[in-house]
Write a protein that holds these residues in place. Structure first.
Motif, PDB file in Angstrom:
ATOM      1  N   LEU A 284      26.782  -5.129  67.667  1.00 35.91           N
ATOM      2  CA  LEU A 284      26.027  -3.886  67.550  1.00 35.91           C
ATOM      3  C   LEU A 284      24.565  -4.206  67.816  1.00 35.91           C
ATOM      4  CD1 LEU A 284      25.791  -0.874  66.768  1.00 35.91           C
ATOM      5  CD2 LEU A 284      25.556  -1.634  64.394  1.00 35.91           C
ATOM      6  N   ASN A 285      24.007  -3.640  68.899  1.00 31.52           N
ATOM      7  CA  ASN A 285      22.635  -3.955  69.309  1.00 31.52           C
ATOM      8  C   ASN A 285      21.636  -2.853  69.008  1.00 31.52           C
ATOM      9  OD1 ASN A 285      23.243  -6.490  70.318  1.00 31.52           O
ATOM     10  ND2 ASN A 285      23.842  -5.664  72.298  1.00 31.52           N
ATOM     11  N   GLY A 286      22.105  -1.661  68.665  1.00 32.38           N
ATOM     12  CA  GLY A 286      21.156  -0.594  68.395  1.00 32.38           C
ATOM     13  C   GLY A 286      21.804   0.620  67.769  1.00 32.38           C
ATOM     14  N   VAL A 287      21.002   1.325  66.970  1.00 32.91           N
ATOM     15  CA  VAL A 287      21.421   2.583  66.361  1.00 32.91           C
ATOM     16  C   VAL A 287      20.262   3.549  66.539  1.00 32.91           C
ATOM     17  CG1 VAL A 287      22.130   3.746  64.246  1.00 32.91           C
ATOM     18  CG2 VAL A 287      22.804   1.375  64.639  1.00 32.91           C
ATOM     19  N   ALA A 288      20.539   4.739  67.073  1.00 37.02           N
ATOM     20  CA  ALA A 288      19.466   5.706  67.307  1.00 37.02           C
ATOM     21  C   ALA A 288      19.969   7.124  67.081  1.00 37.02           C
ATOM     22  CB  ALA A 288      18.939   5.570  68.734  1.00 37.02           C
ATOM     23  N   GLN A 289      19.090   7.941  66.519  1.00 34.78           N
ATOM     24  CA  GLN A 289      19.395   9.363  66.382  1.00 34.78           C
ATOM     25  C   GLN A 289      19.206  10.015  67.742  1.00 34.78           C
ATOM     26  OE1 GLN A 289      16.900  11.427  63.578  1.00 34.78           O
ATOM     27  NE2 GLN A 289      18.026  13.339  63.783  1.00 34.78           N
ATOM     28  N   MET A 290      20.087  10.934  68.083  1.00 32.90           N
ATOM     29  CA  MET A 290      20.002  11.631  69.363  1.00 32.90           C
ATOM     30  C   MET A 290      19.095  12.851  69.182  1.00 32.90           C
ATOM     31  SD  MET A 290      22.095   9.825  71.317  1.00 32.90           S
ATOM     32  CE  MET A 290      22.521  10.845  72.694  1.00 32.90           C
ATOM     33  N   GLY A 291      17.868  12.762  69.642  1.00 34.60           N
ATOM     34  CA  GLY A 291      16.916  13.851  69.492  1.00 34.60           C
ATOM     35  C   GLY A 291      16.668  14.128  68.027  1.00 34.60           C
ATOM     36  N   ALA A 292      16.608  15.398  67.659  1.00 34.11           N
ATOM     37  CA  ALA A 292      16.380  15.796  66.270  1.00 34.11           C
ATOM     38  C   ALA A 292      17.652  16.378  65.671  1.00 34.11           C
ATOM     39  CB  ALA A 292      15.237  16.812  66.208  1.00 34.11           C
TER      40      ALA A 292
ATOM     41  N   THR B 204      28.280  -4.858  80.249  1.00 31.43           N
ATOM     42  CA  THR B 204      29.326  -4.600  79.252  1.00 31.43           C
ATOM     43  C   THR B 204      28.836  -3.704  78.117  1.00 31.43           C
ATOM     44  OG1 THR B 204      28.762  -6.576  77.984  1.00 31.43           O
ATOM     45  CG2 THR B 204      30.422  -6.812  79.748  1.00 31.43           C
ATOM     46  N   GLU B 205      27.692  -3.070  78.278  1.00 31.50           N
ATOM     47  CA  GLU B 205      27.147  -2.192  77.233  1.00 31.50           C
ATOM     48  C   GLU B 205      27.984  -0.924  77.102  1.00 31.50           C
ATOM     49  OE1 GLU B 205      22.729  -1.521  76.521  1.00 31.50           O
ATOM     50  OE2 GLU B 205      23.325   0.333  77.558  1.00 31.50           O
ATOM     51  N   HIS B 206      28.195  -0.506  75.851  1.00 27.26           N
ATOM     52  CA  HIS B 206      28.903   0.742  75.552  1.00 27.26           C
ATOM     53  C   HIS B 206      28.149   1.483  74.462  1.00 27.26           C
ATOM     54  CE1 HIS B 206      32.193  -1.357  77.594  1.00 27.26           C
ATOM     55  NE2 HIS B 206      32.630  -0.144  77.877  1.00 27.26           N
ATOM     56  N   HIS B 207      28.285   2.810  74.449  1.00 29.86           N
ATOM     57  CA  HIS B 207      27.645   3.655  73.450  1.00 29.86           C
ATOM     58  C   HIS B 207      28.729   4.440  72.721  1.00 29.86           C
ATOM     59  CE1 HIS B 207      23.848   2.835  75.486  1.00 29.86           C
ATOM     60  NE2 HIS B 207      24.498   3.078  76.609  1.00 29.86           N
ATOM     61  N   LEU B 208      28.673   4.392  71.394  1.00 31.02           N
ATOM     62  CA  LEU B 208      29.581   5.170  70.573  1.00 31.02           C
ATOM     63  C   LEU B 208      28.745   6.235  69.877  1.00 31.02           C
ATOM     64  CD1 LEU B 208      32.520   5.410  69.554  1.00 31.02           C
ATOM     65  CD2 LEU B 208      31.804   4.039  67.578  1.00 31.02           C
ATOM     66  N   VAL B 209      28.993   7.502  70.211  1.00 33.46           N
ATOM     67  CA  VAL B 209      28.212   8.610  69.676  1.00 33.46           C
ATOM     68  C   VAL B 209      29.017   9.328  68.605  1.00 33.46           C
ATOM     69  CG1 VAL B 209      27.006  10.754  70.235  1.00 33.46           C
ATOM     70  CG2 VAL B 209      27.050   8.888  71.906  1.00 33.46           C
ATOM     71  N   LEU B 210      28.410   9.479  67.435  1.00 27.96           N
ATOM     72  CA  LEU B 210      29.009  10.251  66.348  1.00 27.96           C
ATOM     73  C   LEU B 210      28.233  11.552  66.236  1.00 27.96           C
ATOM     74  CD1 LEU B 210      30.040   7.381  65.705  1.00 27.96           C
ATOM     75  CD2 LEU B 210      29.869   8.000  63.307  1.00 27.96           C
ATOM     76  N   GLU B 211      28.901  12.662  66.492  1.00 27.21           N
ATOM     77  CA  GLU B 211      28.289  13.981  66.345  1.00 27.21           C
ATOM     78  C   GLU B 211      28.711  14.501  64.980  1.00 27.21           C
ATOM     79  OE1 GLU B 211      28.081  15.213  71.046  1.00 27.21           O
ATOM     80  OE2 GLU B 211      29.536  16.228  69.762  1.00 27.21           O
ATOM     81  N   LEU B 212      27.759  14.633  64.085  1.00 22.49           N
ATOM     82  CA  LEU B 212      28.044  14.949  62.688  1.00 22.49           C
ATOM     83  C   LEU B 212      27.882  16.438  62.408  1.00 22.49           C
ATOM     84  CD1 LEU B 212      26.124  11.862  61.310  1.00 22.49           C
ATOM     85  CD2 LEU B 212      28.585  12.087  61.657  1.00 22.49           C
ATOM     86  N   TYR B 213      28.587  17.256  63.164  1.00 25.07           N
ATOM     87  CA  TYR B 213      28.574  18.705  62.995  1.00 25.07           C
ATOM     88  C   TYR B 213      29.839  19.123  62.250  1.00 25.07           C
ATOM     89  CZ  TYR B 213      25.261  18.195  66.840  1.00 25.07           C
ATOM     90  OH  TYR B 213      24.214  17.804  67.625  1.00 25.07           O
TER      91      TYR B 213
ATOM     92  N   ASP C 155      30.230   4.519  78.631  1.00 21.89           N
ATOM     93  CA  ASP C 155      29.904   3.229  79.232  1.00 21.89           C
ATOM     94  C   ASP C 155      28.387   3.074  79.311  1.00 21.89           C
ATOM     95  OD1 ASP C 155      29.076   4.758  81.404  1.00 21.89           O
ATOM     96  OD2 ASP C 155      30.691   4.106  82.723  1.00 21.89           O
ATOM     97  N   LYS C 156      27.925   2.032  79.999  1.00 18.94           N
ATOM     98  CA  LYS C 156      26.483   1.749  80.088  1.00 18.94           C
ATOM     99  C   LYS C 156      25.705   2.867  80.777  1.00 18.94           C
ATOM    100  CE  LYS C 156      26.821  -0.912  84.364  1.00 18.94           C
ATOM    101  NZ  LYS C 156      26.220   0.085  85.213  1.00 18.94           N
ATOM    102  N   ASP C 157      26.362   3.640  81.623  1.00 22.99           N
ATOM    103  CA  ASP C 157      25.713   4.741  82.339  1.00 22.99           C
ATOM    104  C   ASP C 157      25.917   6.089  81.646  1.00 22.99           C
ATOM    105  OD1 ASP C 157      24.835   3.034  84.421  1.00 22.99           O
ATOM    106  OD2 ASP C 157      26.857   3.088  85.284  1.00 22.99           O
TER     107      ASP C 157
END
Length: 126
Positions: free
Chosen positions: A20-28, A41-50, A59-61
């Motif tokens: 795990l290389n980073g954790v960031a909030q998506m906007g506000a 080999t970068e991947h992003h796992l997005v958790l939408e907490l609605y 993927d990286k893109d």
């Protein structure tokens, strides 16, 4: 149900053993992006907490590889489907607020009701 779901299997396939290389909030908004791996080999796992929530693996893109709940809203131009780009620009952005704008908001005034005075303090328009 001895086998993991296809969603779970895909997460394991792409994220197992990655750091795990980073954790960031998506906007506000109530969405958090976890970045695993680096470079190709970068991947992003997005958790939408609605209320309906979602978990999206990109993927990286930022192309969606798999997601828990596919979603499409043609009226808003929103497409959350596999092999589509993840719409990062749909989140509300953080905005800087200066002291006069904060006071106006607290007093229930519209920003257009205030102009900048010569001493740098907010002055009400007549």
């Amino acid at each position: 149900a001895d086998q993991p779901s296809k969603f779970n299997a895909k997460l394991r396939m792409h994220l197992r053993g990655k750091r795990l290389n980073g954790v960031a909030q998506m906007g506000a908004d109530r969405a958090v992006a976890f970045t695993f791996g680096a470079g190709e080999t970068e991947h992003h796992l997005v958790l939408e907490l609605y209320a309906q929530g979602n978990i999206i693996l990109c993927d990286k893109d930022w192309r969606i590889l798999t997601l828990l709940r596919p979603h499409r809203d043609d009226a808003r131009g929103l497409v959350l489907l596999g092999n589509h780009p993840y719409p990062k620009d749909r989140f509300r952005q953080h905005t800087r607020v200066n002291a006069p704008a904060l006071l106006n908001a607290l007093e229930g005034k519209d920003d257009r009701e205030v102009s900048e005075g010569t001493d740098g303090k907010a002055a009400a328009r007549d």
